[in-house]
Design an enzyme around this catalytic site. Structure first.
Site, PDB file in Angstrom:
ATOM      1  N   GLU A   1       0.807  -1.209   0.000  1.00 32.51           N
ATOM      2  CA  GLU A   1       0.000   0.000   0.000  1.00 32.51           C
ATOM      3  C   GLU A   1       0.847   1.268   0.000  1.00 32.51           C
ATOM      4  O   GLU A   1       0.790   2.070   0.925  1.00 32.51           O
ATOM      5  CB  GLU A   1      -0.982  -0.032   1.162  1.00 32.51           C
ATOM      6  CG  GLU A   1      -1.986  -1.147   0.958  1.00 32.51           C
ATOM      7  CD  GLU A   1      -3.091  -1.199   1.991  1.00 32.51           C
ATOM      8  OE1 GLU A   1      -2.807  -0.993   3.166  1.00 32.51           O
ATOM      9  OE2 GLU A   1      -4.238  -1.469   1.601  1.00 32.51           O
TER      10      GLU A   1
ATOM     11  N   GLU B   1      -4.061 -10.602   0.287  1.00 29.59           N
ATOM     12  CA  GLU B   1      -4.835 -10.513   1.528  1.00 29.59           C
ATOM     13  C   GLU B   1      -6.275 -10.880   1.191  1.00 29.59           C
ATOM     14  O   GLU B   1      -6.807 -10.431   0.177  1.00 29.59           O
ATOM     15  CB  GLU B   1      -4.815  -9.099   2.120  1.00 29.59           C
ATOM     16  CG  GLU B   1      -3.451  -8.672   2.611  1.00 29.59           C
ATOM     17  CD  GLU B   1      -3.403  -7.233   3.123  1.00 29.59           C
ATOM     18  OE1 GLU B   1      -4.427  -6.733   3.616  1.00 29.59           O
ATOM     19  OE2 GLU B   1      -2.331  -6.628   3.011  1.00 29.59           O
TER      20      GLU B   1
HETATM   21  C1  GAL Z   1      -4.975  -3.982   4.072  1.00 25.62           C
HETATM   22  C2  GAL Z   1      -3.578  -3.712   4.533  1.00 25.62           C
HETATM   23  C3  GAL Z   1      -3.256  -4.399   5.825  1.00 25.62           C
HETATM   24  C4  GAL Z   1      -4.360  -4.192   6.810  1.00 25.62           C
HETATM   25  C5  GAL Z   1      -5.625  -4.711   6.237  1.00 25.62           C
HETATM   26  C6  GAL Z   1      -6.810  -4.497   7.132  1.00 25.62           C
HETATM   27  O1  GAL Z   1      -5.406  -2.987   3.227  1.00 25.62           O
HETATM   28  O2  GAL Z   1      -2.652  -4.081   3.566  1.00 25.62           O
HETATM   29  O3  GAL Z   1      -2.054  -3.908   6.309  1.00 25.62           O
HETATM   30  O4  GAL Z   1      -4.503  -2.840   7.056  1.00 25.62           O
HETATM   31  O5  GAL Z   1      -5.934  -4.019   5.062  1.00 25.62           O
HETATM   32  O6  GAL Z   1      -6.673  -5.093   8.355  1.00 25.62           O
END
Ligand code: GAL
Length: 970
Positions: free
Chosen positions: A427, A497
């Site tokens: 990010e 993620e």
């Molecule tokens: C993503 C980010 C993580 C964390 C997650 C939400 O966007 O890469 O670091 O913030 O969201 O828990």
């Protein structure tokens, strides 16, 4: 001048201190540090750990008083543990923000209020420390947040930034035999903070090891182990490039070659499933370094990430480093605990979100077998608040710092076979700096593909990565129907993620896994995230954002892991384990055979022993081994089951097939269950209660079989001698984090809408109590104040002599546009009677409609306390699914059909109101929820909500329960 100098050199007096703090806000990575190089766990050169108790002084600004000169008296200072964070040791307090910088955004400037920790340590060299001619030494810092300035014996060594990266300084000429004074000034905020905006606590300090390393003349400096595997030939090719020439030996392979020279021999490859390592030695004139060599080749070919010629399915987690007392200062045993837990839960991959981990963690990944996506220490997410203006990754002044970070990651970690992908960071938007990093990494290490999620068009990357895409979109990507630039369309897809594991959840894991299994392009992903970053707190249990009075914070968004802060597996992890099983066991229970499929990428099934058991009404009647061939990856076989036991009683029967470790492994003992399948053989017969009992009325009391009711209200007051309170329809659950959803989401969020509608304050209007003959009928309307919609609810009671049956009929009225949280009844039972809970149904852990794969049908036992899942922020939890019958609080309850069972010593309202676990105090009543249905969990705290088929639609429903005194209750 010091007389006992190790090298005979004079030490200098302190210079530089207090004369300017420009380096703090300088965009450069620092000055004075040695170029990065390969990290190795050990060598025969001497080393001295400088971990331990240091002297410590905290100042409110970066311009603290000088302290680095020899003879400085720090006797009055506090003591602090190194590695450690000062804010977790009683000096100041931690701050949690997700992406917002906790200071004004004016890069590279940082606030004047810049907590600055001066650390001082005096040390002697061990008696056997080599002090010969030409001997040198380096001082190594493995992790300091966020910016440090270092002096040894009064001489400044330099400054550095890059919190989770190694920095080394030459110190040989400065060392003395005794009384060395190491002074380290650490600033919480620096220009580097702009590059370290990861979603986590801001935790300043020297949080990883500090080590003095002897550097012998002609010792090893940097080296690069190239160990590839040719899956066609079955051979490995080893070449070790070394700055300092030497020899490489691998006795087991008969290898003895000069550095730089390739050698090809037959080997077994390294994989996460079979992590075969060969011990070798790199020997230069002055040093011997043990090598742990894993042969493997990673490539993107045919649109797929392949290792050793085969595509890999990543079953991963995002791992932040976390310990509830020590923050990111992790000891080896905690790191090992993570690896063991992952291996035991069928996880095969780790994304080191969002920085290179402690180096020892990577050694463990090599040894135990985990695919690693190593991510650079880079995130500038806070610039999203400025529409990404002035983002450092698109500003050439910052590029040296970015390149320094890329190089420090790659150089430090390049010799780990477990690392199969490099990641530029997380990010950080887009920009030229990222491209420069990508180009540098490609040139230095072309052997590993590149990942960066922010590069949507994949200009700089070799895999298409996304976070939190919903199932439908993932399926489109799997089908190659997602469009996008040509380059991207040809690339494999990873969910870097997904499945946000905040609080109760995630739901929908099995649905994702089905997609990953169906489309080759979908090569799996990494659940967000491994562990809740709760901080152990004497009053709150575990603290989260805002608990330290931060002016800007993001609450419990920092607690979104598959394990609780104390590493207790949450039900989400148990579900993930089931969903990830590397062996498919399918069948229909009546076919006399099961189909076994090897879902490993590289291993055959020879490490597993299969067994069967035959169960009736949850009791195992017979069991035995099940011979299964050592199938190769991807192969299936139909395996015949024995005949069911001849003397089996009538009842609901199941086959249960288990695949367990056949022998002890490094990560679990023989018998550890890796996969299981359960298949119904015969159906359940629902309880039948003929309405033979007659209603009797006397003194305002109605009795029907074992039931006693208030004649005026029709309220049940007892079953046998068990007092019952407050039995009524219930649709409310304490919203989970995933119900609440993330504020930034466009999709409607259930939690706020449920509350807006008033589902947490439903009124129960009594319309009629009809008592006559063999039934008591109570007509009600359940609805929130201020709304016209409602639920017409009719309770109809009947009984035979001993059992009382309640049939509930619910008919919605009005315009319901929302799903319900739950639909069922709640009732209170006296807690004094018994704490034991027994049930036949899904277990042993909690389950919800979209997180129920791990629920095994059987007979389970717990206590009321044991049914609770202690999510850091209290919320709905603890439901047991598909319950046939349960015994608790002196009652036996049967369901028609199956139901969800929840029992707790506080009300849903108390659960809803609590912000921390410690607010929940057991009362005198066990509040029991018997739910006909529950709404799914989803993962809308950052991702999609529950899929439509897991939502609890409002529609006419009927369900029944049978109550009787529990004959087994004391
Ligand atoms: C993503 C980010 C993580 C964390 C997650 C939400 O966007 O890469 O670091 O913030 O969201 O828990």
């Amino acid at each position: 001048m010091s007389v006992d100098s190790c090298t005979g050199n004079d030490t200098e007096t302190e210079t530089g201190i207090g004369t300017g703090i420009e380096y703090v806000e300088d965009v450069s990575p620092g000055s004075g540090a040695l170029p990065p190089r390969a990290r190795y766990a050990s060598s025969d050169a001497a080393s001295l750990s400088l971990n331990g108790t240091w002297r410590f002084r905290l100042s409110p600004t970066a311009e603290a008083g000088s302290f680095a000169r020899e003879g400085y008296d720090a006797g009055g200072w506090a003591e602090i543990a190194v590695p450690g964070h000062w804010v977790l040791q009683g000096h100041g307090s931690p701050v949690y923000t997700n992406h917002r910088y906790p200071f004004p955004v004016d890069p590279p400037r940082v606030p004047t209020e810049n907590p600055t920790g001066d650390h001082l340590r005096v040390f002697d060299l061990p008696a056997d420390w080599p002090c010969g001619d030409g001997d040198g030494a380096v001082l190594r810092f493995d992790g300091v947040e966020s910016c440090a300035r270092v002096w040894l014996n009064g001489t400044e060594l330099g400054t550095f930034k890059g919190s989770r990266l190694d920095h080394e300084f030459t110190v040989g000429p400065l060392l003395k035999v005794t009384g060395n004074v190491l002074a380290v000034r650490v600033h919480q905020w620096s220009a580097g903070s702009y590059l370290e905006d990861q979603d986590q606590w801001w935790l300043p300090g020297i949080f990883r090891d500090v080590t003095l390393l002897h550097r012998p003349a002609d010792g090893v400096r940097d080296f690069f182990v190239h160990a590839s595997y040719d899956h066609r030939a079955g051979t490995g090719t080893l070449r070790v490039d070394s700055d300092v020439a030497g020899r490489v030996t691998v006795p087991e392979l008969g290898i003895d070659v000069p550095t730089g020279e390739p050698v090809t021999v037959p080997v077994r490859p390294w994989s996460a499933e079979v992590p075969r390592l060969y011990d070798g030695v790199l020997a230069t004139g002055g040093e011997r370094v043990p090598l742990r060599i894993g042969f493997r080749t990673v490539e993107v070919a045919d649109g797929l990430i392949k290792v050793n010629g085969r595509p890999v399915l990543f079953k991963g987690v995002n791992r932040h480093e976390w310990h509830p007392e020590r923050g990111r200062a992790l000891d080896l045993e905690t790191m090992r605990a993570d690896v063991l837990l992952m291996k035991r839960h069928n996880i095969n991959a780790v994304r080191t979100s969002h920085y290179p981990p402690h180096p020892a963690f990577l050694d463990l990944c090599d040894e135990y077998g985990l695919w690693v996506l190593d991510e650079c220490d880079l995130e500038t997410h806070g610039f999203t608040e400025l529409a990404w203006r002035d983002n450092p990754v698109d500003d050439d002044r910052w590029t040296p710092a970015l390149l320094d970070r890329a190089a420090r990651m790659v150089e430090r970690d390049k010799n780990h076979p477990s690392i199969v992908l490099w990641s530029l960071g997380n990010e950080a938007g887009g920009g030229r700096g990222l491209t420069a990093m990508a180009e540098w990494i490609r040139a230095r290490d072309p052997s590993r593909p590149l990942h960066y999620e922010g590069d949507r068009d994949c200009r700089d990357t070799d895999v298409y990565a996304r976070m939190y895409a919903g199932h439908a979109e993932v399926e489109r990507i799997g089908r190659h129907l997602d469009g996008g630039p040509l380059r991207r369309r040809r690339l494999p897809f990873l969910m870097c993620e997904y499945a946000h594991a905040m609080g109760n959840g995630p739901g929908g894991l099995a649905d994702y896994q089905r997609l990953f299994a169906s489309y080759q392009r979908l090569q799996g992903g990494f659940v967000w995230e491994w562990i809740d970053h709760g901080i152990a707190h004497p009053k709150l249990g575990f603290a989260y954002g805002g608990d330290f009075g931060e002016e800007l914070h993001d609450g419990n968004f920092v607690c979104d892991g598959l394990v609780l802060p104390d590493r207790r597996p949450s039900p989400g992890l148990v579900e993930y384990k089931k969903v990830l099983e590397p062996v498919g066991i399918t069948g229909d229970g009546t076919a006399g055979a099961v189909r076994v499929t090897n879902g490993y990428d590289a291993a055959d099934l020879s490490a597993l022993a299969f067994s069967w058991s035959y169960q009736v009404d949850g009791e195992t009647l017979a069991s035995g081994p099940l011979p299964v061939p050592a199938l190769a990856p991807g192969e299936s076989a139909d395996v015949k089951l024995p005949a069911p036991p001849a003397e089996a009683p009538d009842g609901e029967a199941h086959w249960l097939i288990r695949a367990a470790l056949a022998a002890d492994t490094a990560w679990a003992e023989r018998g550890h269950v890796v996969a299981w399948g359960q298949f119904p053989v015969s159906d359940r017969t629902p309880p039948r209660v003929p309405a033979t009992a007659r209603l009797r009325v006397s003194d305002g009391v109605l009795t029907l079989g074992p039931g006693t009711f208030d004649a005026r209200t029709g309220a049940l007051t007892a079953v046998g001698d068990v007092a019952v309170t407050g039995l009524r329809l219930d649709v409310w659950r304490a919203p989970t984090d995933n119900d609440e959803g993330a504020a930034w989401q466009d999709a409607p969020r259930c939690g706020p809408r449920w509350r807006g509608l008033g589902l947490h304050r439903m009124r129960h209007r009594l319309d009629a109590v009809e008592a006559g003959g063999d039934a008591l009928t109570v007509r009600t309307r359940v609805a929130p104040a201020g709304r016209e919609l409602g639920l017409s609810t009719v309770y109809r009671w009947t009984a035979d002599g001993d059992r009382l049956r309640l049939a509930v009929r619910v008919v919605p009225e009005g315009d319901w546009t929302l799903p319900l949280p739950r639909l069922g009844i709640r009732l209170g039972l006296p807690a004094a009677r018994a704490d034991r809970v027994r049930w036949f149904g899904g277990g042993p852990g909690e389950a919800y409609p979209d997180s129920k794969a791990a629920a095994m049908t059987g007979r389970w036992e717990s206590t009321v306390a044991g049914l609770q899942t202690p999510y850091v922020r209290p919320q709905e939890n603890g439901a047991r699914i598909d319950v046939r019958w349960a015994e608790l609080g002196g009652l036996r309850i049967e369901g028609d059909p199956l139901f969800f069972l929840t029992a707790r010593r506080w009300t849903t309202e108390q659960l809803d109101a609590a912000t921390h676990r410690t607010a929940l105090v057991p009362g005198d009543t066990i509040w029991v929820n018997l739910d006909h249905a529950q709404h799914g969990l989803g993962s809308q705290s950052c991702g999609p909500g529950p899929l439509p088929h897991h939502q609890l639609r409002v529609e006419p429903s009927e369900f029944a329960f049978v109550f009787a005194p529990d004959p087994g209750a004391a």
